[in-house]
Design a protein around this motif. Structure first.
Motif, PDB file in Angstrom:
ATOM      1  N   GLU A 173      41.039  37.369  36.012  1.00 10.55           N
ATOM      2  CA  GLU A 173      40.811  38.242  35.029  1.00 10.55           C
ATOM      3  C   GLU A 173      40.137  37.375  33.584  1.00 10.55           C
ATOM      4  O   GLU A 173      39.993  37.728  32.637  1.00 10.55           O
ATOM      5  CB  GLU A 173      42.173  38.760  34.439  1.00 10.55           C
ATOM      6  N   GLY A 179      39.564  42.266  33.909  1.00  9.06           N
ATOM      7  CA  GLY A 179      40.873  42.789  33.051  1.00  9.06           C
ATOM      8  C   GLY A 179      40.737  44.207  32.662  1.00  9.06           C
ATOM      9  O   GLY A 179      41.735  44.818  32.908  1.00  9.06           O
ATOM     10  N   LYS A 181      38.874  46.508  34.313  1.00  4.04           N
ATOM     11  CA  LYS A 181      39.160  47.241  35.504  1.00  4.04           C
ATOM     12  C   LYS A 181      40.813  47.544  35.626  1.00  4.04           C
ATOM     13  O   LYS A 181      41.197  48.706  35.877  1.00  4.04           O
ATOM     14  CB  LYS A 181      38.355  46.696  36.900  1.00  4.04           C
ATOM     15  N   ARG A 182      41.615  46.469  35.765  1.00  5.56           N
ATOM     16  CA  ARG A 182      43.156  46.494  35.816  1.00  5.56           C
ATOM     17  C   ARG A 182      43.824  47.591  34.968  1.00  5.56           C
ATOM     18  O   ARG A 182      44.256  48.176  35.166  1.00  5.56           O
ATOM     19  CB  ARG A 182      43.690  45.118  35.982  1.00  5.56           C
ATOM     20  N   SER A 185      42.802  51.030  35.716  1.00  7.83           N
ATOM     21  CA  SER A 185      43.669  51.542  36.856  1.00  7.83           C
ATOM     22  C   SER A 185      45.079  51.811  36.332  1.00  7.83           C
ATOM     23  O   SER A 185      45.466  52.935  36.832  1.00  7.83           O
ATOM     24  CB  SER A 185      43.564  50.210  37.945  1.00  7.83           C
ATOM     25  N   GLU A 186      45.445  50.991  35.626  1.00  5.64           N
ATOM     26  CA  GLU A 186      46.758  51.119  35.353  1.00  5.64           C
ATOM     27  C   GLU A 186      47.170  52.471  34.121  1.00  5.64           C
ATOM     28  O   GLU A 186      47.898  53.391  34.151  1.00  5.64           O
ATOM     29  CB  GLU A 186      47.601  50.217  34.427  1.00  5.64           C
TER      30      GLU A 186
END
Length: 194
Positions: A173, A179, A181-182, A185-186
């Motif tokens: 990240e 970062g 993207k994460r 997604s969350e």
């Protein structure tokens, strides 16, 4: 993610900081390329160096900060390896999309590297030519790892910096896109909207 660490230190065996960084990185799944040791005559193997770049996703330049710049072999490496038509210019897209990170040991304090400080400019400002090299070659310039006051760092501080360097260099990240993207997604998993 395959990581290449190009080490540019003319006296690595005498260095407390950079030597410790290399020793610590060697315990990870990264490629260490010690250029001063590999090329004592400063004559590069163009094919070998370009192949290494092609085989890795994240390229790290590790070096001590010398006279507001890099050690001279790093500049020669750039001149010889990052050729027109290969790294930039017409057809020069071989490094496009790769990530680029600097790992720098600096003798002075962070406070001295700012407007009004002893050195007047930040490390980010003084490394602009390397940032522009990333831009020209299509690499993504990521945040640098900098150890200030390296000339007076204690063994404990050097050990900690080596651990911090590994975390920095191997952090997926570190690239802001990863970062983001994460986080997105969350948010999707939790059905959160802004």
């Amino acid at each position: 993610m395959k990581v290449l660490v190009n080490v540019f230190h003319p006296n690595l065996n005498e260095s407390k900081v950079n030597k410790k960084w290399v020793e610590r990185l060697q315990r990870e799944n990264v490629t260490i390329n010690n250029l001063y040791e590999k090329y004592p005559n400063w004559e590069f193997d163009l094919e070998c160096e370009q192949k290494l770049l092609l085989e890795h996703d994240r390229i790290v330049f590790q070096f001590p900060f010398y006279w507001y710049s890099t050690p001279p072999l790093l500049k020669k490496w750039q001149d010889d390896i990052l050729t027109f038509g290969w790294a930039y210019g017409t057809g020069g897209d071989k490094l496009k999309g790769k990530e680029f990170v600097l790992a720098i040991s600096v003798g002075g304090s962070q406070k001295s590297y700012q407007a009004g400080g002893y050195n007047n400019y930040t490390i980010s400002e003084l490394t602009r030519p390397l940032q522009q090299t990333a831009n020209l070659t299509g690499m993504e310039f990521l945040s640098s790892f900098v150890l200030y006051k390296s000339v007076v760092a204690s063994e404990q501080e050097i050990e900690k910096s080596a651990e911090d360097l590994v975390k920095h260099v191997l952090n997926p990240e570190l690239n802001p896109a990863a970062g983001l993207k994460r986080i997105l997604s969350e948010m999707a998993e939790k059905d959160v909207t802004l």
